[in-house]
Design a protein around this motif. Sequence first.
Motif, PDB file in Angstrom:
ATOM      1  N   ILE A   1      -5.537  -9.280   4.766  1.00  0.00           N
ATOM      2  CA  ILE A   1      -6.483  -8.880   5.796  1.00  0.00           C
ATOM      3  C   ILE A   1      -5.930  -9.422   7.094  1.00  0.00           C
ATOM      4  CG2 ILE A   1      -8.815  -9.176   6.719  1.00  0.00           C
ATOM      5  CD1 ILE A   1      -9.879  -8.935   3.973  1.00  0.00           C
TER       6      ILE A   1
ATOM      7  N   VAL B   1      -4.998  -4.488   5.704  1.00  0.00           N
ATOM      8  CA  VAL B   1      -5.986  -3.829   6.539  1.00  0.00           C
ATOM      9  C   VAL B   1      -6.383  -4.799   7.650  1.00  0.00           C
ATOM     10  CG1 VAL B   1      -7.459  -4.205   4.521  1.00  0.00           C
ATOM     11  CG2 VAL B   1      -8.462  -3.284   6.561  1.00  0.00           C
TER      12      VAL B   1
ATOM     13  N   CYS C   1      -7.797  -4.998  12.092  1.00  0.00           N
ATOM     14  CA  CYS C   1      -8.491  -4.236  13.123  1.00  0.00           C
ATOM     15  C   CYS C   1      -7.553  -4.075  14.308  1.00  0.00           C
ATOM     16  CB  CYS C   1      -9.786  -4.905  13.536  1.00  0.00           C
ATOM     17  SG  CYS C   1      -9.609  -6.143  14.814  1.00  0.00           S
TER      18      CYS C   1
ATOM     19  N   GLU D   1     -13.409  -4.288   6.870  1.00  0.00           N
ATOM     20  CA  GLU D   1     -12.101  -4.838   6.516  1.00  0.00           C
ATOM     21  C   GLU D   1     -12.152  -5.390   5.100  1.00  0.00           C
ATOM     22  OE1 GLU D   1      -9.996  -7.265   9.535  1.00  0.00           O
ATOM     23  OE2 GLU D   1     -11.602  -6.688  10.891  1.00  0.00           O
TER      24      GLU D   1
END
Lengths: 349, 349
Positions: free
Chosen positions: B151, B162, B164, B301
């Motif tokens: 993440i 993943v 942002c 997320e």
Amino acid sequence: MLFTVKDVARLAGASKTTVSRVMNKNPKVKFETKTRVLQAVKELGYSPNSIARALRTKKSDVVGVIIPRGVEYVFSDPFFPEIIKGITSVLNLHNLNLHLIMSNSESEQREIYSGLLRSRRIDGVILICSRFDDKQYILKLRKVPLPCVLISRFPLEKINYVGCDNKQGAYNAVEHLINLGHRRVGFISGSFDFIGGVDRFEGYKIALKKHNLEYDNELVAKGDWTREGGYQAMCELLNGVKVPTAVFAANDQMAVGAVKAIKEKGLQISKDIAIVGFSDTQFASYVEPPLTTVREPTYEEGTLAAEMLVKLINGQEVKPPQVILPTKLIIRESCGYNVKKMAKVVIKQ
Amino acid sequence: MLFTVKDVARLAGASKTTVSRVMNKNPKVKFETKTRVLQAVKELGYSPNSIARALRTKKSDVVGVIIPRGVEYVFSDPFFPEIIKGITSVLNLHNLNLHLIMSNSESEQREIYSGLLRSRRIDGVILICSRFDDKQYILKLRKVPLPCVLISRFPLEKINYVGCDNKQGAYNAVEHLINLGHRRVGFISGSFDFIGGVDRFEGYKIALKKHNLEYDNELVAKGDWTREGGYQAMCELLNGVKVPTAVFAANDQMAVGAVKAIKEKGLQISKDIAIVGFSDTQFASYVEPPLTTVREPTYEEGTLAAEMLVKLINGQEVKPPQVILPTKLIIRESCGYNVKKMAKVVIKQ
DNA sequence: AGAAGAAATGAAAACGATAACAAAAAAATA
DNA sequence: TATTTTTTTGTTATCGTTTTCATTTCTTCT
């Protein structure tokens, strides 16, 4: 490639048993063979299969931490990470692993109890409970049976728990206000399905009584632990017949909401209305003015609970089976101070 | 008392295999025997020993979530619970369990990697990384090898993650300020050992360039993600030769600190200096005035990472191996608005 | 040196499930 | 009815450790 005891044994020219003994630090292995085995272990990068070990020893070295849906936010914000940090700090010390069990719904919760707890996957459980409703789960846990420690006081006999002294904390907060000269002390409650909600309300009432102030329903408004709820509750109080000169809110979020309502009314915090929160979450100090509040020893609750559980798992006795940790009044700027009483009050950052 | 397949088999008058088949919903069991077995299961309260099953099937049905020390607080506050909630929501759906791995020190971290990952206790890993330093761990993970999803974006090839869109988010924030008419837009950075810290800085610079504003070192101050750091950085900017009319802070905490510094200087937020934060943590909306900020889709997320991992574990292909989720600019009151540009700006709660 | 005792090692069983294969029972076909 | 096919069930081996118990090797003592 993953290796097994067999591989190590072959390479080291020893038996599986001997390898196992070395891995478990059994002292009855000759120094020479031990080094030979360790050499092989290193060479192959061997690490025992913990699943196989767990099957044989009937110990998984895993502790479950159950967080019932909704608890993590309602109460106070950094509660969850802080308590987990406390727990892991102890578990890591004992080479125990942490299974996090977070149910997203009531039905999931039920499955967890019927399945997981019986699956021998876990040696013990820490249950972060806080609602009276959690009783059903606690009773189920007892039946399994599985070593179990609750975080939060719970009105049940013969159960291990560690909580914070909500009642005394609330008492101290209210007494602080009274000592500052306030006679009309309001209360913004949380919901009463939470144990802490009831206890904090109790502390409020006891403090009033102790100081010969009569309890007055008009001075109490019901919130729901959220900032919005606190805002609404404060509006109620402000529009009531008796406007309090000081308010104790059952948590920081609601206190922050109350602050907003007071400001909107054109009144000044601390000068017109003093306010105290509960928990000492991060925003308590972020708000303007910084909030006087009651600090809950979240991290310690985690460590203590974990320590208790470790003892239970090892079959040791847990000295006091129930621990209530003291809170601490953190005085900032939302209450001002009464000059006459100032000697009693220490201003703190 | 805990029972085994053997007990159930005896009671139901069937073989262990048949019982196992029933438990695993294998369709090749006659309806009649199935009900007989299920009856016995119910009667004994039997639940399979998941450890034994894991040993045989070489699948533990457990997913590890690694949280390196320090990450949980530095970045943004409700990050940790929110992301975990996202992950569990998906794992629960797939009957997977969550092993939470939180190292309290660098050495613990190392042990985790050498031991736990090889112990076959885990089918896959979600690594909540955020620092460039985490690279060493990622590489080790690859060697095990174990399905793994990060993440946070990470500058490595052939890795699943993943994150942002920090860069675009920062860009949008700064562009918003520029659109409001600001020409002297300052930046309070986080530390640059964090990937997000670098990306947000990048976004800031790109936005300036796009709008033909020159990058100026005098307008940039270094923070450390904390409120105190933001406060100090803002003081620097305020005491500099060129005082910015708007400031973008790389996270909300620092933005809040900046607000404090601005107020102390006797200036007004939004009127004298506009400010934008990043993350949309709870205190962004608690502060006075409520903070305009960039919302990070934390929960998503978590869910996405979990879904990716589940696919990897099941040997399915993960369509885009790397996902960058969009952020959203949340406009509150810390920037005010330029009347001329108002059509472009929607005021939001 | 030989016997007794202690220390170190190993062989085989066990933990509780599933998988591979084989056998029995039921159904379909000739 | 006999034979083939299909469905259902059971037997046995296996996953990788640890444990029990037996055996071997090494000390120590007479």
